[in-house]
Structures are given as C-alpha cells and as structure tokens.
Scaffold this motif. Structure first.
Motif, PDB file in Angstrom:
ATOM      1  N   ASP A 613      -0.532  -2.863  -9.328  1.00 31.41           N
ATOM      2  CA  ASP A 613       0.013  -1.889  -9.354  1.00 31.41           C
ATOM      3  C   ASP A 613       0.578  -1.286 -10.745  1.00 31.41           C
ATOM      4  N   GLN A 661      -1.615   4.748  -7.298  1.00 30.51           N
ATOM      5  CA  GLN A 661      -0.905   3.531  -7.704  1.00 30.51           C
ATOM      6  C   GLN A 661      -1.545   2.762  -8.748  1.00 30.51           C
ATOM      7  N   ARG A 662      -3.019   2.764  -8.635  1.00 29.89           N
ATOM      8  CA  ARG A 662      -3.779   1.797  -9.280  1.00 29.89           C
ATOM      9  C   ARG A 662      -4.861   2.434 -10.072  1.00 29.89           C
TER      10      ARG A 662
END
Length: 797
Positions: A613, A661-662
């Motif tokens: 993350d 998020q990544r």
C-alpha cells in the motif's frame, strides 16, 4: 476507491465473525457489524490513517461516552514528579511527552516484558511531532494527573513515533481501522500482555478516554482469558492480511485500463483530486497517471493530473506566502488544511509539478515547484545538508497559547498593513476583515491568467507584482512565533527529496538544487551508515533505529537520480555504484523478492509486513522494484533484472486488487515491462544515454551519449543486417541529411568497414500538428559484440 473499502470491509467482517463469540466483550454491547464490543473510541480524527484513503477518515462527531462499570478495587497511585523515560529518546515526538505524568515507555523489550511479568494490559499511543490532535490529546489527557495515575497503575503505556517506526505504525493502524472502521493519529491501541491488539481508536475526548480506560480494566479483571483469546484472533487475521500473497497477474494495456477506470470515475471534476471528502495530494497515484499519460498520449490522464495541481495551487493547502504545501485539507475544495508541512509532500508534489510543467509549459507549475523547493532549502535543510522532517501545524498566538494554523492566517487589515498593495491582495486571496480559520486562509480567487487580466497585466507581469507583495507578507509573517520544526532527518524522506531536486536541477536549470541534493546524499552516506547497514533516522547528533525497506529503496532511487543528471560520466559512475550497493542491501536484508520484501529486516510487533500500500510515500516494495529496474537499465546487471521480474510477479496480483492504493507498484511494473518515461533514458545496460532537450515546441531534439569503447550504428551502417540509428516523428522518418556524419571503422567482429557514431551526437526533427510520438531506434556495439536493438518512444504534446 471501492477496492480499498472492500478489502478493509472484508477484514472487519472476518474479525466480527471471530469476535462475535467472545463472552467477555459480548456482555458490554450488543453484537454489531462494527466490532469491537468495547466502547467506541472514534472521535475527531487528526488525519486519516491512510493518506490516500479519505474514505477512511473518522466521523468528526463524538459518540456518547460509554457507561462506566464498577471501578477497579485498587485506587490509582500518584506518579512521581520529574521526567519520564522519553526524555532521552531520539525522537522529537517522544520528547514532547517527556514531562507527562504518564509513566511512558518507548517500544521495546523492557515494556513488553514488564506487561507480561505484571500481567497488565498495554496501552500503545502512536503519533508524530507535527500532529495537531496528538498535541490536543497530550494536553487534555496525558498531562492530566488523574488519568496518568490510572494508566500507571493498570497499564504499561508505550509511545511510538510513527515516522521512526512505520512498521509498527502500519500494524497498529490496520488494527484500529479494522476494528473501528476508521483511523488517524493519535492512534491509541490496547494490547493484551502478549502484545495482541483487541481494541483501538483515534483521538479520545478526555471524559471518554477516562471511561474507556475504566471499562477496559474492568473487562480485563472479569475475563482475562476472553480478552487474550480475542487479541490472539485479531493478530491472526491481521497478520494474514499483512503477509498474504496473490497470484501473479499479467499487466496488459486492457488490464491497466480496467484498473484505472474506477479511479477516473472518482475524480472531482470541480476541484481536482480524488473523492469528495478530505483531500490528499495522492502523489503516488497521480505520478502513475502522469506516467501512463506519457506512455499512451492520454489527454484524459494528463487532465486528471493538471486538475489536481490547479486545485492545489489555488487552494489553502498551498502556502501562498512562503511556498510549499501542507499535508492535506479537511474539505474537498483544497481550502482548509491541517497546517503541518511535511518533507515528503514537498518532494512528491514538487515532482508532480516539475513533470507537469515539462509537459505543459504552464508557468504556474514551475513557479509552485520552485517556491516549494526554495522553501525546503530555506527552512528544512539542516546545517549538515540533510533535510529535516516537518514543520508543525500549531504555533503560538499573541497570548502565548498554541493553536493550529495561527502562523499562516491573515485578516484583511493585517494584510493591508503588511504589503504595499495589501488591500488588493486580500481581494485576490479572499481574506475577510475577521480573518481566522473562516476567512483568513489564503485561497486564490481564480487562476493566474484570469487574475492578471483583471489587473490589466500579462501573466509574467502579474507574477512579478504578486511575488513582490508576497515577499512583504513573508517579512511580516517572519515576525510571528514560528511553528516548531521536527528536526529529525529520515533516510527515506531524504531519498525522495534528493531524487526530486536532482531532476529539478537539470529540468529547471537550477544548479543549486542539484548541489543541495548532493549534500543531502553525502549526509546520509556519512552519518546514517552503520556497521550493519543504515539507520532510518538522525536526531540530536545520533543515528536512530535500523533503516527499513522504504528507506533503502527511496534513497537508492535518489542516488539513481543523481546519476541520471550528473554533469559527466565519472560522476554518474560514482553515484550508480552507491545505488547498486543499496540495492544489494535490500536483497540481503529484507527476505526473498519472489515473496515480496518485508518492511523491516527483523519483524517486530505482532506481524511481519510485506508492504504494497502507498501511504505518504510509495510502498517500499514498489520503490525496490523501481530501483532494480533502473539499475538493470543503467549497468550490466542481469541479477537486478532477475530481482525485478521476481518482485513484479510477487506484487502484481495484489496491486490489481487495489489499484488506487497500490499505484506505485503498477507504475514500477509498467516501467519494467514497457520502459521508463521522462526526458532521460538509459539503454543497452547503461552504454547509451538519451536525453530529450526541453526547448522549442516546434522541434524534437535528443542528445545521445555513448560510453567509451562502444558505438551505435550510423543511420546508414554500410551493412544491411545492422540496425541503423533512426528517428521517426509521427511515423515519418527523419531525412538522411539531418543525421551527423558517420565514422567509418573496421572492428574485430566484422571484416567489412562499418559506419557508426561514437561519443556524443544530437538529432533534431520538426514536429508537425497532430504528431503524437517520436521513436528513436538504435543498436549499441563494441569491438566484439552487438547488443539487441532498442526502441525509445517519447510522447509529443
């Protein structure tokens, strides 16, 4: 955004099902889909636990205080006067709590062993030095003698600086988010004596905090085994999430497009940025969008980035007077910030501005970037060259009382008195007579060209006028009590700033930026190196805890940037050797690339972590992947390529589960698969450097530098089976007359003379309307071998 909420919701559901059967907690509250059963601790939140997930922000309303069970039989004992154990901690945040009556421990074996030996619950409070609500809770609760006495008698209390121990912060924040549905700092988590979390919350109002402490102690006294079992189950679920793996995924163009579709749908079309709540810059995500825009000439992705930057530049998140950006805003309009200013914000937002200016040529982007970098050099660079972490949100007012944002707020009369044309300035930045948080935050009324037109000026003249007025305001503001500076120097954050300043020095023609980056890199190499690796932090003249994956990877990328923009080949070689040494440390310290690297060399807390993350920085694994890829393109290092491929396979599946998020993982994987973007590229194992020259928009120009002992084939190489050097613009081949004269040589591997280029050369081609792509094809050879041919693609805007 939906994927983020879905993953966290799944964890919460698992925890709910596991905890539902716990009798000790079931007695305190009816089962609900929002565990845990102990009283809610969700109050006003300093900031969302994940800077990239505004949806995770706690509800700012304070829930009713829990009912108070019978108090424990033993009355609280008074605390002895004097400083506690944090007085000598290598952390400004911990030292802020050194005179609390709470008997604080730093995280470590002493505190954990005491809890086990005395069979006490553990209270862990996590924050950072520039955190506003951390200061509030310190004043309201941790400086309260009665609260402290109760904590000292029934708990072992531990303070953690999240910026020194991001591994512990990640674990305990996931626990709080999963148990309560929200998170922020201060993050207050309660553990069993075995170190397992069973309850958490963010800021507690003082009455609620006292009631919560009493109830938790009562629960522990009634059913310690029930709480132990609950904590063990929470640890098991969260550890599985923090270390889990996913099957490798093919990142095809269609897959990437699908991954970005919900992100684009969540863009704010009015204010820029993502979502309609609290706003963060989300730099990792938007840097990925910008890279994809360059790869694919995608105007929609570029517009997403420029929309973000336009909103930020106009807004209160932008320190209009001193330069730089605050960490985030509590509103969707970029107007009302939490006023702390973080080094990583300047590094990553500055990088976005720099690259957006290179593409668009928009003056506002260059100005905002330079003002941000100038702020860093003026106020955050320590005497030894390293960059300090942050400046506080709070400062003292005229009455000596500290409050948030006082240093940055204005009233119209104050502005009129401070600047020669202050009254007009107040209109431009919408400052009211009353000022304060409601009317004293400087928010630009419109974009600069519109404001310039209103004043009868062109944009250049407008900025000259504006900067003169703002200089007068800064001189007046400098007479106010300034916010405190968090003076610790963090390896990873410095790496990010070094990378940005190295790029800025070359892109903007500012050698002072490059010099500052070199000084910071030298500081890290000299001061943070230890016998076994590097320390993460430097404070008060001493190195701190061991560096983590994020630190090594970010600093390695900073060294790569110094290599890329170095003035000559020997300087490049020196920086690249240091970057390679950092990459080797990552491979040696943090586990196996095929599994995804661990966050730290020796796991601590209740779980190891394989970070994917993005938070305030890109994830450590994403940066490691980027570093291995960069090295494989800049030197003959097949082992770096192998590591990159293994790591990409370990990360790709998880990245697609949660692309917003990544995003940094996806960005790094795209660079591995399709090549890097940007104005400087390296091919053929670093034997050829190609730099696009920024300048005339009507022409495309590249400068090619070839390593000694190597050459590239000429445009007409004299042998049909050799790949010629060729530049195409929009599919049109550059005329043969535009290529420089070739050198004709006989080489050992070929009996016939060859036409080739050595050393340096430049190629220039005109750009016609509608041209979207420039492609440079070349093949590098030496006296013995020819390497595979390479194609370099550049987007034309």
């Amino acid at each position: 955004m939906g994927a983020i909420i879905g993953e966290r919701a799944l964890i919460r559901l698992c925890l709910f099902l596991l905890l539902l059967a716990q009798p000790a907690l079931g007695q305190t509250a009816a089962p609900s889909p929002d565990p845990p059963a102990p009283p809610s601790a969700t109050g006003a939140t300093n900031s969302p636990a994940s800077p990239s997930d505004p949806a995770a922000t706690a509800d700012p309303s304070t829930p009713p205080a829990p009912s108070t069970p019978p108090a424990p039989s033993t009355p609280p004992a008074p605390h002895a006067p004097g400083l506690n154990r944090l007085a000598k901690a290598a952390s400004p945040y911990l030292r802020q709590h050194a005179d609390n009556p709470v008997d604080w421990y730093p995280w470590g074996d002493e505190a954990l062993q005491k809890a086990r030996a005395e069979n006490k619950l553990i209270f862990v409070s996590v924050g950072y030095a520039s955190c506003h609500w951390c200061h509030v809770m310190r004043r309201e609760s941790f400086e309260n003698e009665d609260v402290a006495a109760f904590l000292n008698q029934f708990f072992v209390s531990i303070k953690i600086d999240r910026e020194r121990r991001p591994d512990l912060d990640a674990q305990f924040m996931l626990a709080t988010e999963s148990l309560t549905g929200s998170g922020g700092w201060p993050n207050n988590v309660f553990l069993t004596p075995d170190g397992d979390p069973f309850f958490g919350g963010t800021y507690f109002p003082p009455d609620q905090f006292r009631a919560t402490l009493v109830q938790l102690v009562s629960l522990w006294q009634r059913d310690p085994q029930g709480l132990r079992a609950q904590g063990a189950r929470v640890s098991e679920v969260l550890s599985g999430y923090l270390t889990r793996r996913a099957q490798a995924a093919a990142l095809t163009p269609a897959v990437i497009a699908d991954a970005l579709s919900p992100v684009l749908a969540a863009l704010d079309p009015f204010n820029g940025g993502l979502g309609d709540g609290a706003k963060f810059p989300r730099e990792s995500l938007f840097l990925f969008l910008l890279a994809e825009a360059e790869r694919n000439h995608d105007a929609d992705l570029l517009a997403a980035v420029t929309g973000l930057l336009d909103g930020m530049i106009r807004g209160g998140i932008h320190d209009q007077v001193g330069g730089g950006f605050h960490r985030y805003t509590v509103d969707p309009d970029w107007q009302v910030p939490h006023f702390e200013k973080m080094l990583y914000t300047q590094a990553l937002t500055g990088r976005l501005l720099l690259r957006a200016w290179r593409i668009t040529g928009k003056a506002a982007y260059r100005r905002a970037a330079e003002r941000s970098f100038d702020y860093v050099l003026r106020e955050l660079q320590a005497p030894g060259g390293g960059f300090m972490a942050a400046q506080d949100a709070d400062s003292a007012g005229p009455d000596g009382e500290h409050d948030e944002g006082l240093y940055y707020l204005w009233s119209a009369p104050e502005m009129a008195a401070a600047a020669p044309d202050g009254a007009r300035l107040a209109e431009i930045f919408q400052i009211t007579d009353e000022g304060g948080l409601a009317g004293g935050i400087m928010v630009q009324a419109d974009d600069a060209p519109v404001l310039a037109g209103m004043l009868g000026l062109d944009e250049t003249s407008f900025y000259a006028w504006l900067d003169g007025q703002l200089a007068a305001l800064r001189a007046a503001r400098d007479r106010r009590p300034p916010p405190a500076t968090d003076e610790k120097i963090l390896m990873g954050w410095n790496g990010a700033m070094i990378a940005t300043l190295a790029e800025a020095g070359a892109t903007l023609g500012r050698p002072d930026y490059r010099a500052a980056a070199e000084r910071a890199a030298t500081f890290v190499l000299d001061r943070l190196a230890t016998g076994s690796g590097y320390a993460r932090s430097w404070f008060d003249g001493h190195p701190g805890t061991p560096a983590q994956l994020e630190d090594y990877a970010a600093f390695g990328l900073g060294l790569v940037a110094l290599h890329d923009y170095a003035p000559d080949a020997p300087a490049r070689a020196a920086w690249l050797a240091k970057a390679r040494a950092i990459a080797d440390r990552i491979d040696a310290l943090f586990g196996d690339a095929g599994d995804g690297f661990r966050m730290n060399a020796r796991p601590d807390g209740f779980s190891a972590i394989i970070p994917v993350d993005d938070a305030e920085m890109p994830s450590g694994n994403a940066m490691a992947l980027r570093l291995f890829t960069a090295l494989s393109r800049r030197m003959q290092a097949p082992e770096m390529q192998t590591l990159a491929v293994e790591l990409a396979a370990a990360l790709s599946g998880r990245a697609l589960e949660d692309p917003a998020q990544r995003a940094a993982v996806l960005d790094a994987a795209q660079a591995l698969q399709h090549g890097e973007t940007g104005p400087v590229r390296f091919v053929s194992g670093g034997k050829v450097r190609v730099a696009r020259v920024t300048g005339d928009t009507g022409a495309f120009r590249v400068e090619i530098e070839i390593a000694p002992g190597w050459h590239i084939n000429a445009h007409e190489p004299l042998e049909d089976y050799f790949i010629p050097t060729e530049l195409k613009i929009g599919g049109r081949a550059l005329a043969a007359s535009a290529y420089p004269p070739a050198v004709v040589k006989s080489l050992g591997f070929n009996a016939q003379p060859l036409a080739l280029y050595e050393g340096r050369l430049s190629l220039t081609a005109p750009i016609a309307p509608g041209d979207r792509r420039a492609t440079l094809s070349l093949q590098a050879c030496n006296d013995e071998i020819c390497l595979p041919p390479q194609d370099l693609r550049f987007t034309l805007w």
